[in-house]
Design a protein around this motif. Structure first.
Motif, PDB file in Angstrom:
ATOM      1  N   ALA A  88      29.138 -40.374  -0.328  1.00 28.02           N
ATOM      2  CA  ALA A  88      28.067 -39.725   0.451  1.00 28.02           C
ATOM      3  C   ALA A  88      28.649 -38.524   1.198  1.00 28.02           C
ATOM      4  N   LYS A  89      29.837 -38.696   1.732  1.00 30.15           N
ATOM      5  CA  LYS A  89      30.516 -37.610   2.433  1.00 30.15           C
ATOM      6  C   LYS A  89      30.859 -36.479   1.462  1.00 30.15           C
ATOM      7  N   ARG A  91      29.311 -35.733  -1.462  1.00 33.62           N
ATOM      8  CA  ARG A  91      28.091 -35.010  -1.874  1.00 33.62           C
ATOM      9  C   ARG A  91      27.678 -34.022  -0.803  1.00 33.62           C
ATOM     10  N   TYR A  92      27.728 -34.488   0.456  1.00 32.23           N
ATOM     11  CA  TYR A  92      27.372 -33.603   1.554  1.00 32.23           C
ATOM     12  C   TYR A  92      28.297 -32.394   1.614  1.00 32.23           C
ATOM     13  N   ARG A 139      27.585 -29.534  -0.881  1.00 29.96           N
ATOM     14  CA  ARG A 139      26.392 -28.769  -0.519  1.00 29.96           C
ATOM     15  C   ARG A 139      26.648 -27.927   0.736  1.00 29.96           C
ATOM     16  N   ASP A 140      27.332 -28.527   1.692  1.00 28.58           N
ATOM     17  CA  ASP A 140      27.631 -27.822   2.935  1.00 28.58           C
ATOM     18  C   ASP A 140      28.508 -26.595   2.648  1.00 28.58           C
ATOM     19  N   ARG A 166      26.484 -23.829   1.114  1.00 26.51           N
ATOM     20  CA  ARG A 166      25.677 -23.151   2.141  1.00 26.51           C
ATOM     21  C   ARG A 166      26.543 -22.256   3.014  1.00 26.51           C
ATOM     22  N   ASP A 218      35.044 -24.676  11.079  1.00 29.87           N
ATOM     23  CA  ASP A 218      34.072 -24.413  12.151  1.00 29.87           C
ATOM     24  C   ASP A 218      34.712 -24.323  13.533  1.00 29.87           C
ATOM     25  N   GLY A 225      21.298 -40.156   2.612  1.00 36.26           N
ATOM     26  CA  GLY A 225      22.660 -39.673   2.380  1.00 36.26           C
ATOM     27  C   GLY A 225      23.443 -39.465   3.669  1.00 36.26           C
ATOM     28  N   PHE A 229      25.902 -40.201   6.549  1.00 32.63           N
ATOM     29  CA  PHE A 229      27.139 -40.993   6.598  1.00 32.63           C
ATOM     30  C   PHE A 229      27.809 -40.904   7.966  1.00 32.63           C
ATOM     31  N   GLU A 250      17.695 -30.974   3.290  1.00 30.60           N
ATOM     32  CA  GLU A 250      19.025 -30.521   3.714  1.00 30.60           C
ATOM     33  C   GLU A 250      19.549 -31.347   4.883  1.00 30.60           C
ATOM     34  N   LEU A 251      20.825 -31.747   4.767  1.00 37.52           N
ATOM     35  CA  LEU A 251      21.500 -32.439   5.868  1.00 37.52           C
ATOM     36  C   LEU A 251      22.463 -31.469   6.553  1.00 37.52           C
ATOM     37  N   PHE A 252      22.550 -31.581   7.855  1.00 41.23           N
ATOM     38  CA  PHE A 252      23.514 -30.801   8.636  1.00 41.23           C
ATOM     39  C   PHE A 252      24.248 -31.779   9.529  1.00 41.23           C
ATOM     40  N   TRP A 253      25.486 -32.074   9.146  1.00 37.06           N
ATOM     41  CA  TRP A 253      26.246 -33.114   9.842  1.00 37.06           C
ATOM     42  C   TRP A 253      27.074 -32.512  10.969  1.00 37.06           C
ATOM     43  N   ARG A 297      26.903 -28.106  13.483  1.00 36.04           N
ATOM     44  CA  ARG A 297      25.954 -27.567  12.507  1.00 36.04           C
ATOM     45  C   ARG A 297      24.543 -27.397  13.095  1.00 36.04           C
ATOM     46  N   TRP A 314      17.887 -22.903   9.597  1.00 33.70           N
ATOM     47  CA  TRP A 314      17.336 -23.337   8.313  1.00 33.70           C
ATOM     48  C   TRP A 314      15.868 -23.762   8.469  1.00 33.70           C
TER      49      TRP A 314
END
Lengths: 206, 206
Positions: free
Chosen positions: A64-65, A67-68, A71-72, A75, A186, B168, B170, B180-183, B187, B194
């Protein structure tokens, strides 16, 4: 008379590390304005992860981490205007590139070499473990590979990785300013700001 | 006629999560300006971590990462002007507070309650698992605790946690905008931007 130290930071990175890609591409643009010097610190994450009980990238161990992250990263690269193509092999062996970068740490071409290797891995999906890829980036190839294979180079890279662990580094990229760690692409802006403030404080104490 | 959807994001958080603290304190100030609605989404990290093979916070399981996180959080809170005191117990049980927040998700006092619980944990070092702490934040205490203990509240919180895993998620905080996820606290700015862009695009398609 008030003398201000030149602000500086170390950028500890690993050529296979995904978030090291935007960090190495961005750091000099961020650091140049306020006059912060950047010291390139290649090391290997493998032994660091092994210390944490991992035999692979956490992005592979925790899907899960992972996949994120992909995508992150996509972006983020879009945001920074960096080309990005997901590498078909991850993580790639970074040993050769890290040894070359280790021999080049004090050379004026070090930054360009580092950026080009990351570009090969994360924008062109090329195998950075191959002598062809690395020597196409920096010539003369034979001299480069011989220097990388020298026992003192290998020992220096091992020592750098041990030093990273001793500093408390657990991932890449990590910017180091004095005793402060800044983990992750970041945190680059914060690291640069800290370097400026720290140098100004050191100047005040003189 | 061009109609713009109201931009919105969900903030998924866990009361024991360290980086959720600055995130919940900052999100409305970031979102209000561009008119982004914030939906509070309390869930439990315990089952999420258990899925990843962890029976404790990764900040306890991986000491180098934990040491870094406490220092990083201290620096971030100083930067944001947030009070911070390292909790003497970590992670604290967040079950009661999460159930109360779950019952309050649509109430106008939800945001204030959430922020006050985080303040109790990360600025005042108070035990957020205790009925006294939680009912001191929001009265009437008896009604609050009864609602939290109701079977439908417990089921809703369990369902929220399952939903988080299905999305998704985590770790916490995680902002969700559409797919969209922003962890991470770092973020939040990207998530708000977004949400604004996504709402504007949805308006253009009408």
């Amino acid at each position: 008379m008030r003398r201000v130290s030149r602000p500086a930071l170390q950028l500890w990175f690993e050529f296979a590390s995904t978030y090291s890609y935007p960090a190495v591409q961005r750091i000099e643009a961020l650091a140049d304005g306020p006059g912060v010097g950047v010291e390139w610190k290649p090391f290997l994450l493998g032994p660091v992860f092994k210390n944490q009980g991992w035999n692979d990238s956490p992005f592979n161990l925790y899907p899960a981490k992972g996949r994120y992250m992909w995508r992150d990263l996509e972006r983020l690269c879009a945001k920074y205007g960096l080309p990005f193509r997901r590498p078909s092999v991850f993580p790639r062996s970074s040993l050769l590139a890290a040894r070359v970068a280790r021999t080049a740490a004090a050379e004026p071409w070090c930054g360009d070499f580092v950026r080009a290797v990351f570009h090969a891995n994360f924008a062109d999906d090329r195998d950075i473990a191959s002598v062809e890829t690395v020597t196409a980036i920096r010539r003369p190839g034979r001299a480069l590979v011989e220097a990388a294979a020298a026992p003192e180079t290998k020992a220096r890279l091992r020592a750098a990785t041990e030093r990273a662990i001793a500093l408390g580094i657990f991932g890449a990229p990590t910017a180091v300013v004095g005793d402060e760690l800044f983990w992750g692409n970041d945190r680059l802006e914060d690291a640069v700001a800290w370097a400026v403030t720290a140098a100004s404080r050191a100047g005040d104490r003189r």
